[in-house]
Structures are given as structure tokens and as C-alpha cells.
Design a protein around this motif. Sequence first.
Motif, PDB file in Angstrom:
ATOM      1  N   GLY A 143       0.830  -1.210   0.000  1.00 13.78           N
ATOM      2  CA  GLY A 143       0.000   0.000   0.000  1.00 13.78           C
ATOM      3  C   GLY A 143       0.856   1.247   0.000  1.00 13.78           C
ATOM      4  N   CYS A 144       0.261   2.391   0.312  1.00 15.68           N
ATOM      5  CA  CYS A 144       1.004   3.654   0.344  1.00 15.68           C
ATOM      6  C   CYS A 144       0.241   4.635   1.231  1.00 15.68           C
ATOM      7  CB  CYS A 144       1.135   4.223  -1.067  1.00 15.68           C
ATOM      8  SG  CYS A 144       2.154   5.714  -1.169  1.00 15.68           S
ATOM      9  N   THR A 145       0.964   5.413   2.017  1.00 17.22           N
ATOM     10  CA  THR A 145       0.287   6.368   2.907  1.00 17.22           C
ATOM     11  C   THR A 145      -0.056   7.671   2.191  1.00 17.22           C
ATOM     12  OG1 THR A 145       2.451   7.106   3.624  1.00 17.22           O
ATOM     13  CG2 THR A 145       1.295   5.567   5.074  1.00 17.22           C
ATOM     14  N   LEU A 146       0.497   7.856   1.008  1.00 17.11           N
ATOM     15  CA  LEU A 146       0.240   9.103   0.283  1.00 17.11           C
ATOM     16  C   LEU A 146      -0.959   8.887  -0.632  1.00 17.11           C
ATOM     17  CD1 LEU A 146       3.946   9.832  -0.463  1.00 17.11           C
ATOM     18  CD2 LEU A 146       2.447  11.145   1.032  1.00 17.11           C
ATOM     19  N   ASN A 147      -1.887   9.811  -0.594  1.00 16.30           N
ATOM     20  CA  ASN A 147      -3.125   9.560  -1.325  1.00 16.30           C
ATOM     21  C   ASN A 147      -3.194  10.338  -2.630  1.00 16.30           C
ATOM     22  OD1 ASN A 147      -4.182   7.881   0.811  1.00 16.30           O
ATOM     23  ND2 ASN A 147      -4.403   9.765   1.975  1.00 16.30           N
ATOM     24  N   CYS A 148      -2.328  10.032  -3.557  1.00 20.41           N
ATOM     25  CA  CYS A 148      -2.428  10.694  -4.861  1.00 20.41           C
ATOM     26  C   CYS A 148      -3.788  10.276  -5.442  1.00 20.41           C
ATOM     27  CB  CYS A 148      -1.283  10.271  -5.762  1.00 20.41           C
ATOM     28  SG  CYS A 148       0.327  10.675  -5.053  1.00 20.41           S
ATOM     29  N   THR A 149      -4.527  11.265  -5.926  1.00 21.49           N
ATOM     30  CA  THR A 149      -5.942  10.992  -6.212  1.00 21.49           C
ATOM     31  C   THR A 149      -6.174  10.061  -7.404  1.00 21.49           C
ATOM     32  OG1 THR A 149      -5.899  13.131  -7.296  1.00 21.49           O
ATOM     33  CG2 THR A 149      -6.974  13.040  -5.139  1.00 21.49           C
ATOM     34  N   PHE A 150      -5.180   9.959  -8.290  1.00 22.28           N
ATOM     35  CA  PHE A 150      -5.352   9.142  -9.502  1.00 22.28           C
ATOM     36  C   PHE A 150      -4.760   7.744  -9.323  1.00 22.28           C
ATOM     37  CE2 PHE A 150      -1.447  11.378  -9.379  1.00 22.28           C
ATOM     38  CZ  PHE A 150      -0.527  10.391  -9.681  1.00 22.28           C
ATOM     39  N   CYS A 151      -4.207   7.481  -8.125  1.00 23.86           N
ATOM     40  CA  CYS A 151      -3.452   6.232  -7.933  1.00 23.86           C
ATOM     41  C   CYS A 151      -4.220   5.290  -7.023  1.00 23.86           C
ATOM     42  CB  CYS A 151      -2.091   6.540  -7.323  1.00 23.86           C
ATOM     43  SG  CYS A 151      -1.180   5.062  -6.827  1.00 23.86           S
ATOM     44  N   HIS A 152      -4.338   4.074  -7.456  1.00 20.33           N
ATOM     45  CA  HIS A 152      -5.142   3.130  -6.681  1.00 20.33           C
ATOM     46  C   HIS A 152      -4.426   2.626  -5.436  1.00 20.33           C
ATOM     47  CE1 HIS A 152      -7.698  -0.510  -6.030  1.00 20.33           C
ATOM     48  NE2 HIS A 152      -8.551   0.476  -6.068  1.00 20.33           N
ATOM     49  N   THR A 153      -3.089   2.573  -5.471  1.00 21.10           N
ATOM     50  CA  THR A 153      -2.366   2.094  -4.278  1.00 21.10           C
ATOM     51  C   THR A 153      -2.721   2.944  -3.068  1.00 21.10           C
ATOM     52  OG1 THR A 153      -0.508   1.388  -5.639  1.00 21.10           O
ATOM     53  CG2 THR A 153      -0.083   1.593  -3.321  1.00 21.10           C
ATOM     54  N   GLY A 154      -2.855   4.264  -3.303  1.00 21.85           N
ATOM     55  CA  GLY A 154      -3.155   5.189  -2.212  1.00 21.85           C
ATOM     56  C   GLY A 154      -4.485   4.897  -1.533  1.00 21.85           C
ATOM     57  N   THR A 155      -5.375   4.157  -2.193  1.00 21.24           N
ATOM     58  CA  THR A 155      -6.684   3.873  -1.591  1.00 21.24           C
ATOM     59  C   THR A 155      -6.657   2.580  -0.777  1.00 21.24           C
ATOM     60  OG1 THR A 155      -7.524   2.550  -3.434  1.00 21.24           O
ATOM     61  CG2 THR A 155      -7.840   4.931  -3.610  1.00 21.24           C
ATOM     62  N   MET A 210       4.158  -0.747  -5.866  1.00 23.99           N
ATOM     63  CA  MET A 210       3.401  -0.172  -4.759  1.00 23.99           C
ATOM     64  C   MET A 210       4.331   0.549  -3.792  1.00 23.99           C
ATOM     65  SD  MET A 210       1.147  -3.554  -4.032  1.00 23.99           S
ATOM     66  CE  MET A 210       0.260  -2.958  -2.626  1.00 23.99           C
ATOM     67  N   GLY A 211       3.847   1.697  -3.287  1.00 25.05           N
ATOM     68  CA  GLY A 211       4.542   2.363  -2.194  1.00 25.05           C
ATOM     69  C   GLY A 211       5.431   3.514  -2.603  1.00 25.05           C
ATOM     70  N   GLU A 212       5.799   4.283  -1.601  1.00 25.69           N
ATOM     71  CA  GLU A 212       6.685   5.433  -1.803  1.00 25.69           C
ATOM     72  C   GLU A 212       8.070   5.039  -1.280  1.00 25.69           C
ATOM     73  OE1 GLU A 212       6.973   8.568  -3.214  1.00 25.69           O
ATOM     74  OE2 GLU A 212       8.931   8.305  -2.316  1.00 25.69           O
ATOM     75  N   PRO A 213       9.003   4.755  -2.182  1.00 23.51           N
ATOM     76  CA  PRO A 213      10.297   4.229  -1.737  1.00 23.51           C
ATOM     77  C   PRO A 213      11.028   5.149  -0.756  1.00 23.51           C
ATOM     78  CG  PRO A 213      10.273   4.597  -4.131  1.00 23.51           C
ATOM     79  CD  PRO A 213       8.889   4.814  -3.646  1.00 23.51           C
ATOM     80  N   THR A 244       9.852   8.819  -7.029  1.00 22.24           N
ATOM     81  CA  THR A 244       9.260   9.411  -5.829  1.00 22.24           C
ATOM     82  C   THR A 244       8.210  10.454  -6.187  1.00 22.24           C
ATOM     83  OG1 THR A 244       9.671  10.640  -3.785  1.00 22.24           O
ATOM     84  CG2 THR A 244      11.144  11.120  -5.636  1.00 22.24           C
ATOM     85  N   SER A 245       7.231  10.565  -5.310  1.00 21.78           N
ATOM     86  CA  SER A 245       6.218  11.589  -5.492  1.00 21.78           C
ATOM     87  C   SER A 245       6.748  12.936  -5.000  1.00 21.78           C
ATOM     88  CB  SER A 245       4.953  11.203  -4.743  1.00 21.78           C
ATOM     89  OG  SER A 245       5.275  10.977  -3.392  1.00 21.78           O
ATOM     90  N   GLY A 246       7.976  12.945  -4.451  1.00 15.22           N
ATOM     91  CA  GLY A 246       8.600  14.215  -4.090  1.00 15.22           C
ATOM     92  C   GLY A 246       8.918  14.372  -2.618  1.00 15.22           C
TER      93      GLY A 246
HETATM   94 FE1  SF4 Z   1       1.151   8.533  -4.852  1.00 11.52          FE
HETATM   95 FE2  SF4 Z   1       3.111   6.871  -5.633  1.00 11.52          FE
HETATM   96 FE3  SF4 Z   1       1.795   6.440  -3.323  1.00 11.52          FE
HETATM   97 FE4  SF4 Z   1       0.530   6.069  -5.636  1.00 11.52          FE
HETATM   98  S1  SF4 Z   1       2.283   4.897  -4.890  1.00 11.52           S
HETATM   99  S2  SF4 Z   1      -0.283   7.128  -3.810  1.00 11.52           S
HETATM  100  S3  SF4 Z   1       1.454   7.661  -6.914  1.00 11.52           S
HETATM  101  S4  SF4 Z   1       3.092   8.205  -3.808  1.00 11.52           S
END
Ligand code: SF4
Length: 412
Positions: A143-155, A210-213, A244-246
Motif C-alpha cells: 500500500g502507500c500512505t500518500l493519497n495521490c488521487t489518480f493512484c489506486h495504491t493510495g486507496t 506499490m509504495g513510496e520508496p 518518488t512523489s517528491g
Molecule cells: Fe502517490 Fe506513488 Fe503512493 Fe501512488 S504509490 S499514492 S502515486 S506516492
Amino acid sequence: MTAQTAAATPTAPGASPPVAPAAARPSLAGMTRSELAAALEAADVPAREVKMRTAQLFQWIYFHGATDFSAMLNIAKALRARLAELYTLDRPKIAAEQLSADGTRKWLIRMEPTGPLDKGAEIECVYIPESDRGTLCVSSQVGCTLNCTFCHTGTQKLVRNLTHREIVAQLLVARDRLGDFPGRARPDDGGLVPSGEGVRAVSNIVFMGMGEPLYNFDEVRDAIAIMSDGDGLSLSKRRITVSTSGVVPEIERLGAECGTMLAISLHATNDRLRDELVPLNKKYPIDVLLQACRDYPGASNARRITFEYVMLKGVNDTPAEARALVRLLKGIPAKINLIPFNPWPGTKYECSDWATIERFSDIVFDAGYASPVRTPRGRDILAACGQLKSETEKLRARARLMLEQQLALGAD
Ligand code: SF4
Ligand code: SAH
């Protein structure tokens, strides 16, 4: 470390030492050199031998891809037996595999449970073969803790960091499956996996699963050190890209401590829109992010930073935004990757029309960036980052059947 506990188990003289059940024996696959050294010490290897034995073990595990201690012929039989009592060389299992018509493979990999209540997290790993390379897209988190709105992992609800062992294991699993260790045969898939003398099935790694490295920095760094070690898996750092998302504070560390290639998920050219698409932008806005890119150690025209830009219909895809993108990246050694949005059930976004993507891409191309559109791969198996797992859950039964059929056909 569990190994020490196992090694400390007293054994009656003359009796054969107890063999712990497999689950209680830790796997050495995925361990760093220092962890392997500790494992050898726990197996009573004399201190003066530890360094040499560690080097041998490292080479067996990562260069040869050994899955059995008995293959390690330059290690004395007694020590091999001792190691087998205490440890395994097991990798996590492929729970499902899907093979696309274009050769893209998507694996759902089930990790070892971390405790009694854990059934074993499942992560995705995608293999994309091309004529001159094979790229493995690995996950860094469940999964991922960052909720980028277009990305399904974030949900996805479940989130945990993967360990370096679990990250490295993805490469081992892929190399096992693709016959990518010395002396192993490629799968019989009609030549979709690159092959030939000295040609590697997996030549490149991208941390785009998946995930934010950069939210799992230490484990990602240790995994990269193992993957790029010249005595083992031996992947050039120039062929490892971390996306990275930044996470700005970790970008410099990535350059300094890992020396890999960098990819930035930009997706917007102004803070108002990026705040919405990539909420982390509120913490590290575009100008701060781009400054970190300018300062990225080792970036040069030969080692460009990739900027990813997902094409969302009516959201970020106008010619004015293409021009703004080019302006923003001026002075940064950059590559631009336009990614057609891969829709997932329930998303409010759509992929831009092809003509819109072409117009956008032409502007970027005219500004000097070569072939900016990433060809969608594996669409027939929904092999896009961020949405694989839930789709796979639905498709699991079918995929498992496919895998069973392939195994029955002797594909590996
Ligand atoms: Fe955002 Fe990347 Fe996490 Fe997806 S995997 S929610 S794009 S940071
Ligand atoms: N968390 C990291 C790496 C994983 S995502 C990151 O965000 O960079 C890898 C890439 O896939 C990112 O550029 C991400 O924005 C993009 N992505 C996520 N969901 C997508 C989708 N549905 N369609 C196309 N690209 C997507």
C-alpha cells in the motif's frame, strides 16, 4: 536475530541436532553481507573464517541464485548441513502470475507472515521485456500512505514497509521464474524474454510498484546495495531508478547514499493542481522539489532525471501545460515520460484522448525531449502501477489457473 536463538538450542552429544520447522528457520535470501556474517557466527563458524564464508555464501545466493545449500560445493559438507539446520534459502511464493500478450508478466507475491495474525502481505511485481532490456518494477511498501488521487495504491488500507529482504526477494523470484541465473533455462514463452549469451532477462529495476520508496529509505537503500553488488546480482546503479512523489529531504540522501537514477512523479505544472493530484505537494511544493532535482548528486545529460507526467483527460493535458512543463524543467538534465492514465474501478479520472496526448507530446518533443510517451504495456492484464493488487484479487482465481497451466506445461 532468530538465527541466534536457533543456534543456541542445546543439542545432546551424539544426537543429530533438532531441525526447526521451515517456518522457524529464517531464509538467508535477501540478507546483507553483515546479516550473513551474523548468521554464520550463529552457526558457530570460527571468527577467522567468517569473512571468507560470507563472501562464498553471498556469491551462492546472489550470483548463482542457489536455492539449496547442497549446491554450495566450496563449502564443507558439515557446514552446509549445519546451515540447512538453521536456515533456508526460501523466497516468497508467487501467489498468481499473469502473462500479457506482449510478454509483460505480473506477479502477485505473498510475503512470509510477520506474526500469528498476519496471513502474509501480498505485493505486486511487474516484468516488462523489451528487445534490448528487461525491466522489473518492484514494490517498496504494501500500500502507500500518500493519497495521490489518480493512484489506486493510495486507496488501499493496509500499509507497511517492506524489508530489504522482501524487496530483494522480488528480484530473486523474478530471476528464478525467468531462468535468469547462470545455467537456467528461460521460460518457454515464444522468445518474449530477452535471451542469448550473457543477455539478462532482468537488466533494469524501477521502484515504481506499490509504495513510496523514499518513505522506506533505509530498507530501499540496503536492498539497492545488495542488488548492485558486483559479486552477486550485479545490477548497475545506472539501471536502477527510484521513483518518488517528491519526498524532498530524502532525495539528496538517495543521490549520496544510493547513487541510483531518479524519477519524479510531477503530473502538474502548478501548485494548485499538484496539491490536488499529489497531496504531498502541500509539504514540498514544485519549486522546492525542482531545486532538490537541480541539486541531485550525479545528475548530468548522461544521467538525466525522469519526470513522470500522467495524462488525465481535461485535468492536466492542455498545450499550455505542455509548454509550462518544458519551461519548468529548463536547466535540469531531464527526460519526460508521459504516462497514459490507467483507469481503475471507481476512479473519477479518464485517460486523455490519443490526439491530445500526441499534441502534448509534440510540444515536449519539439523542445528536445525524445519519445516522451510511455507505451502502455500489459494492458490486457492491467499491469499498471497502483492498481494491480485489487484487480488481481478479482482475477486471482483465473490467474492461478493460468499459472498452474503454465507450470504443468513445464514453462520453468
Ligand atoms: Fe502517490 Fe506513488 Fe503512493 Fe501512488 S504509490 S499514492 S502515486 S506516492
Ligand atoms: N510512489 C512512487 C512510486 C510508485 S508509483 C511515486 O509516486 O513516484 C509509480 C508511477 O506510477 C508514479 O509516477 C505514479 O504517479 C504512477 N501512477 C500511479 N497510478 C497510476 C495510474 N492509474 N495510471 C498511470 N500512472 C499511475
